[in-house]
Design a protein around this motif. Structure first.
Motif, PDB file in Angstrom:
ATOM      1  N   ARG A 175       0.848  -1.195   0.000  1.00 61.04           N
ATOM      2  CA  ARG A 175       0.000   0.000   0.000  1.00 61.04           C
ATOM      3  C   ARG A 175       0.881   1.242   0.000  1.00 61.04           C
ATOM      4  O   ARG A 175       2.084   1.162   0.252  1.00 61.04           O
ATOM      5  N   GLY A 176       0.264   2.388  -0.279  1.00 60.51           N
ATOM      6  CA  GLY A 176       1.003   3.637  -0.313  1.00 60.51           C
ATOM      7  C   GLY A 176       0.949   4.359   1.026  1.00 60.51           C
ATOM      8  O   GLY A 176       0.442   3.845   2.017  1.00 60.51           O
ATOM      9  N   TYR A 196      -9.128   4.085   3.552  1.00 62.12           N
ATOM     10  CA  TYR A 196      -8.249   3.321   2.649  1.00 62.12           C
ATOM     11  C   TYR A 196      -8.280   1.836   2.977  1.00 62.12           C
ATOM     12  O   TYR A 196      -8.470   0.986   2.097  1.00 62.12           O
ATOM     13  N   TYR A 197      -8.117   1.505   4.256  1.00 63.72           N
ATOM     14  CA  TYR A 197      -8.157   0.100   4.663  1.00 63.72           C
ATOM     15  C   TYR A 197      -9.525  -0.513   4.394  1.00 63.72           C
ATOM     16  O   TYR A 197      -9.632  -1.673   3.994  1.00 63.72           O
ATOM     17  N   GLY A 209     -15.212  -8.698  -1.463  1.00 67.54           N
ATOM     18  CA  GLY A 209     -16.343  -8.596  -2.379  1.00 67.54           C
ATOM     19  C   GLY A 209     -17.619  -8.146  -1.707  1.00 67.54           C
ATOM     20  O   GLY A 209     -18.714  -8.635  -2.023  1.00 67.54           O
ATOM     21  N   ILE A 210     -17.516  -7.196  -0.762  1.00 72.45           N
ATOM     22  CA  ILE A 210     -18.695  -6.699  -0.051  1.00 72.45           C
ATOM     23  C   ILE A 210     -18.781  -5.190  -0.207  1.00 72.45           C
ATOM     24  O   ILE A 210     -17.776  -4.528  -0.482  1.00 72.45           O
ATOM     25  N   PRO A 211     -19.985  -4.612  -0.049  1.00 78.18           N
ATOM     26  CA  PRO A 211     -20.115  -3.149  -0.135  1.00 78.18           C
ATOM     27  C   PRO A 211     -19.353  -2.470   0.997  1.00 78.18           C
ATOM     28  O   PRO A 211     -19.254  -3.003   2.106  1.00 78.18           O
ATOM     29  N   LYS A 212     -18.828  -1.322   0.691  1.00 76.45           N
ATOM     30  CA  LYS A 212     -18.059  -0.587   1.697  1.00 76.45           C
ATOM     31  C   LYS A 212     -19.003   0.132   2.655  1.00 76.45           C
ATOM     32  O   LYS A 212     -19.811   0.951   2.232  1.00 76.45           O
ATOM     33  N   PRO A 213     -18.929  -0.162   3.969  1.00 78.67           N
ATOM     34  CA  PRO A 213     -19.804   0.535   4.916  1.00 78.67           C
ATOM     35  C   PRO A 213     -19.248   1.903   5.286  1.00 78.67           C
ATOM     36  O   PRO A 213     -18.065   2.196   5.061  1.00 78.67           O
ATOM     37  N   LEU A 235      -4.426  -0.760  13.692  1.00 74.13           N
ATOM     38  CA  LEU A 235      -5.582  -0.109  13.078  1.00 74.13           C
ATOM     39  C   LEU A 235      -6.201  -0.998  12.012  1.00 74.13           C
ATOM     40  O   LEU A 235      -7.430  -1.160  11.957  1.00 74.13           O
ATOM     41  N   GLN A 236      -5.384  -1.579  11.171  1.00 74.01           N
ATOM     42  CA  GLN A 236      -5.914  -2.461  10.128  1.00 74.01           C
ATOM     43  C   GLN A 236      -6.607  -3.673  10.744  1.00 74.01           C
ATOM     44  O   GLN A 236      -7.656  -4.110  10.270  1.00 74.01           O
ATOM     45  N   SER A 237      -6.034  -4.203  11.810  1.00 72.75           N
ATOM     46  CA  SER A 237      -6.648  -5.353  12.489  1.00 72.75           C
ATOM     47  C   SER A 237      -7.994  -4.977  13.092  1.00 72.75           C
ATOM     48  O   SER A 237      -8.961  -5.743  13.006  1.00 72.75           O
ATOM     49  N   LEU A 238      -8.075  -3.785  13.692  1.00 75.51           N
ATOM     50  CA  LEU A 238      -9.343  -3.331  14.256  1.00 75.51           C
ATOM     51  C   LEU A 238     -10.419  -3.204  13.182  1.00 75.51           C
ATOM     52  O   LEU A 238     -11.574  -3.600  13.381  1.00 75.51           O
ATOM     53  N   ILE A 239     -10.042  -2.665  12.019  1.00 76.98           N
ATOM     54  CA  ILE A 239     -11.015  -2.486  10.946  1.00 76.98           C
ATOM     55  C   ILE A 239     -11.458  -3.829  10.388  1.00 76.98           C
ATOM     56  O   ILE A 239     -12.655  -4.046  10.129  1.00 76.98           O
ATOM     57  N   ALA A 240     -10.515  -4.749  10.206  1.00 81.15           N
ATOM     58  CA  ALA A 240     -10.882  -6.076   9.709  1.00 81.15           C
ATOM     59  C   ALA A 240     -11.813  -6.781  10.682  1.00 81.15           C
ATOM     60  O   ALA A 240     -12.799  -7.415  10.278  1.00 81.15           O
TER      61      ALA A 240
END
Length: 855
Positions: free
Chosen positions: A175-176, A345-346, A355-359, A381-386
């Motif tokens: 990722r950037g 971004y995450y 393959g799901i809609p972005k909430p 942070l990425q783990s929390l979002i997942a």
């Protein structure tokens, strides 16, 4: 095919002998006999070709053999899937010799890069020469065999190289750099600068900042992006570094990587023995393989670019100024302005991969994340979002409830009762708790209580249900709060009937119940509870509910109706979580409880992927089949007892033994993880004022007042004033704190210091009722069914007034000092700074002592 127009202005001055000599010295025809080379020289037609002119197009039959005598020519092959491969040709190169000998189309397009002198042998003449002089074909065959051997050797080397590098290869950038803060802009600038050369790079910062991804951004943004990049973890290297430098005849990674990039990850873990060798490599650009016995290896030049990541700068490298670029990655806690952009971004990456809609993320959830320091930085942070995406189960919004993070404060001073008492764990996981208890006893018992209230005798001395409700229930509930918190809600009859109505209606009319309007409920639910409780208190006082059975029954039916109605509309226990007035009081006093239900966040984060304790699901391992938490609380995200009804659904569902029932210091959450609320504070002072409200006759008697309580209008006004007494005194005290304290804590926080004395005062009020009338349950029960108890000698248990006064005094004194202690813990300031609030608590407590215990 004819060659494109060419210039004939330049004339070669070479004669036949000079051409033969030049061909022998500069081309692959040196092995041919003089006679054959002379024949070739005689057939040459010299042409001068201008810059940027094409000789032959790929996939066409070459019209001649071309020998580059002067200038530069490029040969390239186009590709539909990648970049064209090009080869630069120098004087002496013979082009399309192979194609003419095997009668094949040209494999490459040839174009001049400068003005050139080209010798041509037309196709027909060259083929005639090969017939006349067979050694031309023989020489070509030997050349092809040599070339094939070289290619085979190169392929073998490449296979061995790929095998050596494959375990370490970094295939792409993950990722950037996301964000617009000055930190994000600076990082992007430093990455761009480092991509412009091949100097060594050190990237350092805290764990979880994806420093290896920053290194990949530098490599794949540079001119060497086509070269391989490998990543080696320094904590796995042998002390002698043979993996890097090679040993004896065995090549190391620095040999195999060529002009690629090697990333030394976690440089702070590099063996001490390797620091000197790494410093030498950075300083000289050379390395020495590890020697074997009897050999003395010589240093080799290193073509690779060296990058390093570390949590700190190695002093040896810093002192020697051996690193070309040093990039510091700032922690996430100082980049709060970038958190929203990173979340979006995450979310985009994860939703696209699943393959799901972005909430959308709610503002409350965003504020919670922005208020957290993220010790694990971007990876956390990425783990929390997942985890939030999994837990939300396709919801259109990610609310505050689905985001939970590690907290060290809520793990201190705890004893897990489930481990200390295995029998307790066994009982709480059994069908008896709470389902069999609820549907086998409470369901029918509550119906009997309401029926007796509605159709039995109407006074408390002759109605056992009224006696039970006011003399038993209130006293025992208030006394239990410091020990078991909101346990009553697990066996609450209101919600039992709500769940029953929900199940029955879904059986008759299958449908999807509405999801919770969380934002509106969080905003207005507390105020609804406050309003309902205020109306109930005024109704109780003005209509004498304590001594009118059918009105008490109507109160119970009213609360039950709310539970039933909202259970027919919404999923699970919406009423219980947000709207029930009894539940609101229970949640407020449960903050003082000595027990709490929580979960081990490390286990939940690392092991759990289904969140069955929250969402429900089938049996999995030790976890039983459940419908999920009835109030939508995940035990690992709980920071407040008010959001847990102790139904133990999560304990039954968890397959990882993560759920804990902790014994803890009473009320510890109020000075650690607590989030204050104005609605809760209003309810707190309303319950405080209720003690004054219930004691209006005693106020008249003790202070010699004539409040004219017989007049309903005046009685209502006096009741409202009584409810306001504690809040008015508390506000005056806080005004004094603000006046004399340079840095006062907000009233919203300090007001929770009154909570113990509110509970103690309420308990002191109901002690008199409980200790004088609860023990009369046997004669009251008999009187309920019409029997005359005057001539019967029935057992009763009534406490002596002195004992009651003593217990009430203990409740006042103990709760007062608990309030002082709690206020100090919340404020974390000297006791003198909070003296007005302590005096206010003493004043309110003294007034209640007078009207409850007496002088």
């Amino acid at each position: 095919m004819s060659v494109e127009p060419r210039s004939h202005n330049l004339k070669s001055a070479m004669d036949q002998a000079e051409k033969i000599t030049w061909l022998k010295q500069n081309t692959v025809l040196e092995s041919l006999s003089d006679e054959t080379v002379g024949a070739i020289a005689a057939a040459i037609q010299e042409e001068s070709v201008q810059e940027n002119r094409r000789l032959v197009l790929e996939d066409t039959i070459p019209p001649a053999v071309y020998i580059l005598q002067a200038g530069r020519v490029e040969s390239y092959r186009t590709s539909q899937t990648g970049v064209a491969t090009a080869t630069s040709l120098l004087p002496g190169a013979i082009v399309y010799l192979k194609e003419l000998l095997i009668n094949a189309a040209a494999e490459d397009t040839t174009i001049t890069l400068s003005d050139c002198v080209v010798w041509e042998i037309p196709r027909a003449e060259f083929l005639a020469l090969t017939q006349q002089y067979p050694e031309i074909s023989q020489t070509f065959s030997r050349s092809l065999a040599t070339e094939l051997e070289l290619v085979s050797a190169q392929l073998a080397f490449e296979r061995e190289r790929q095998s050596a590098l494959r375990p370490y290869v970094v295939p792409k950038v993950r990722r950037g750099i996301v964000g617009t803060s000055r930190y994000a802009v600076r990082i992007r600038q430093e990455i761009k600068k480092a991509s412009g050369d091949r100097q060594s790079v050190l990237i350092f910062g805290e764990p979880g900042l994806e420093k290896d991804n920053t290194a990949a951004l530098i490599h794949f943004g540079s001119d060497d992006r086509k070269e391989p990049m490998i990543q080696v973890n320094c904590n796995t290297l042998q002390p002698n570094g043979s993996e890097l430098f090679g040993r004896g005849n065995k090549l190391g990674l620095l040999d195999w990587i060529g002009r690629g990039t090697i990333l030394l990850n976690n440089l702070e873990a590099i063996p001490v023995e390797l620091e000197e060798k790494l410093a030498q490599l950075l300083a000289t650009g050379e390395f020495t393989p590890i020697d074997r016995e009897g050999t003395t290896p010589t240093p080799r030049p290193c073509e690779a670019r060296i990058m390093m990541t570390s949590e700190k700068i190695l002093p040896r490298l810093e002192r020697g100024k051996l690193v070309g670029h040093t990039i510091k990655i700032p922690p996430l806690r100082v980049r709060k302005a970038d958190i929203q952009a990173q979340i979006e971004y995450y979310l985009s990456l994860l939703c696209r991969s699943r393959g799901i809609p972005k909430p959308k993320i709610t503002p409350e959830a965003l504020r919670r994340l922005q208020g957290y320091d993220f010790p694990g930085n971007a990876i956390e942070l990425q783990s929390l979002i997942a985890r939030a995406l999994t837990q939300s189960d396709g919801a259109a919004e990610l609310t505050e409830e689905v985001f939970w993070s590690a907290s060290l404060k809520n793990r201190r001073f705890r004893i897990n009762l489930l481990n200390a008492y295995p029998k307790l764990r066994q009982f709480l996981r059994s069908p008896w708790y709470p389902d069999r208890l609820n549907y086998g006893f409470t369901l029918g018992f509550f119906a009997v209580v309401v029926a007796v209230l509605m159709w039995g005798p109407q006074t408390r001395d002759r109605n056992v249900a009224l006696n039970f409700f006011w003399a038993w229930w209130w006293m025992l509930m208030l006394a239990a709060f410091p020990f078991v918190g909101r346990l009553w809600c697990a066996v609450c009859p209101f919600m039992i009937y709500g769940e029953l109505a929900q199940k029955f209606s879904l059986w008759i009319y299958p449908r999807k119940l509405q999801p919770w309007p969380r934002q509106e409920a969080e905003k207005w639910g507390g105020w609804f509870i406050f309003g309902m409780f205020a109306l109930i208190l005024l109704w109780e006082e003005l209509w004498n509910l304590e001594n009118v059975a059918y009105l008490s029954g109507c109160l119970l039916l009213l609360i039950t109706a709310g539970a039933v109605i909202f259970s027919l509309l919404f999923e699970r226990r919406f009423w219980c979580r947000y709207l029930c007035p009894i539940g609101g009081m229970n949640g407020l006093f449960a903050k003082l409880s000595m027990v709490e239900l929580r979960a081990q966040q490390g286990i939940c984060s690392a092991s759990c992927t289904t969140y069955q304790c929250y969402k429900g699901g089938p049996q999995k391992g030790e976890g039983l089949e459940t419908g999920g938490c009835p109030v939508y609380s995940h035990p690992a995200q709980l920071q407040d007892n008010k959001d847990c009804v102790l139904c133990m659904t999560c304990l039954k569902a968890c397959p990882h033994r993560s759920v804990e029932l902790n014994f803890r210091p009473p009320g510890i959450e109020l000075w650690t993880t607590h989030k204050p609320s104005y609605a809760e504070i209003s309810l707190l002072f309303l319950l405080f004022g209720a003690v004054f409200l219930h004691r209006l006759p005693e106020i008249e008697q003790q202070f010699g007042l004539n409040l004219q309580l017989d007049n309903s209008g005046i009685h209502a006004g006096v009741s409202v004033l009584a409810l306001l007494i504690p809040s008015a005194i508390a506000l005056v005290a806080h005004a004094l704190i603000r006046l004399f304290n340079a840095k006062p804590r907000p009233f919203l926080e300090l007001a929770y210091g009154y909570l113990p004395i509110v509970l103690g005062s309420s308990l002191a009020h109901y002690l008199r009722l409980g200790l004088t009338e609860a023990g009369r349950v046997i004669p009251v029960t008999i009187a309920t069914f019409g029997a005359d108890t005057q001539n019967l000698s029935l057992p009763i248990a009534v406490a002596d007034p002195a004992v009651i006064a003593f217990l009430q005094g203990v409740a006042f004194i103990f709760s007062f000092w608990l309030s002082v202690f709690l206020t100090q813990k919340i404020a974390r300031q000297p006791i003198w700074n909070l003296l007005p609030q302590h005096v206010a608590m003493a004043a309110i407590g003294s007034m209640l002592w007078v009207i409850t215990v007496g002088w």
